[in-house]
Design a protein around this motif. Structure first.
Motif: not given
Length: 132
Positions: A111-126, A98-104
């Motif tokens: 998600i953490d990488e995207v959030t970090q990228y947004d914070n570093e580049h000050h991407v504003e949510e519309p 069962d690879q569901s835990i690994e997938y999660g």
């Protein structure tokens, strides 16, 4: 006995608990990764077969070795299960990776990488205008 009856649910829980204890504490096979856990168990209503969903934290090779180790220890595991749980029939166990835990974990990392990228580049949510 129906598939989702109270009795079947209770048997699934007991088998899951005992399988976890047997795999964690009693099997000495070096192929089995110490970070192996039993995610869920489905015992057939006739108690003849059982699907055990196994999660292994590690690389692909470690997962394959663990599954081979479990497959070779199947007879021993079934005997221990029969000794520890008093059932009319001791189910024949099929181990499924069962690879569901690994997938999660992987999704959470993305998600953490995207959030970090947004914070570093000050991407504003519309900002959405609310019309009254």
């Amino acid at each position: 006995m129906r598939k989702n009856s109270v009795k079947n649910t209770r048997i699934n829980g007991e088998v899951l608990k005992e399988l976890s204890n047997i795999i964690r504490g009693e099997i000495k096979d070096p192929r089995i990764n110490p970070m192996t856990s039993v995610v869920s168990v489905e015992v057939a209503p006739d108690l003849k077969t059982c699907k055990a969903y196994i999660s292994v934290l590690g690389d692909k090779e470690s997962q394959e070795d663990t599954m081979k180790g479990l497959k070779s220890a199947e007879g021993y595991i079934r005997r221990q299960l029969a000794k520890n749980i008093n059932l009319r029939n001791t189910p024949e166990i099929t181990f499924i990776l069962d690879q569901s835990i690994e997938y999660g974990v992987n999704m959470s990392k993305l998600i953490d990488e995207v959030t970090q990228y947004d914070n570093e580049h000050h991407v504003e949510e519309p900002v959405q205008d609310s019309e009254d």
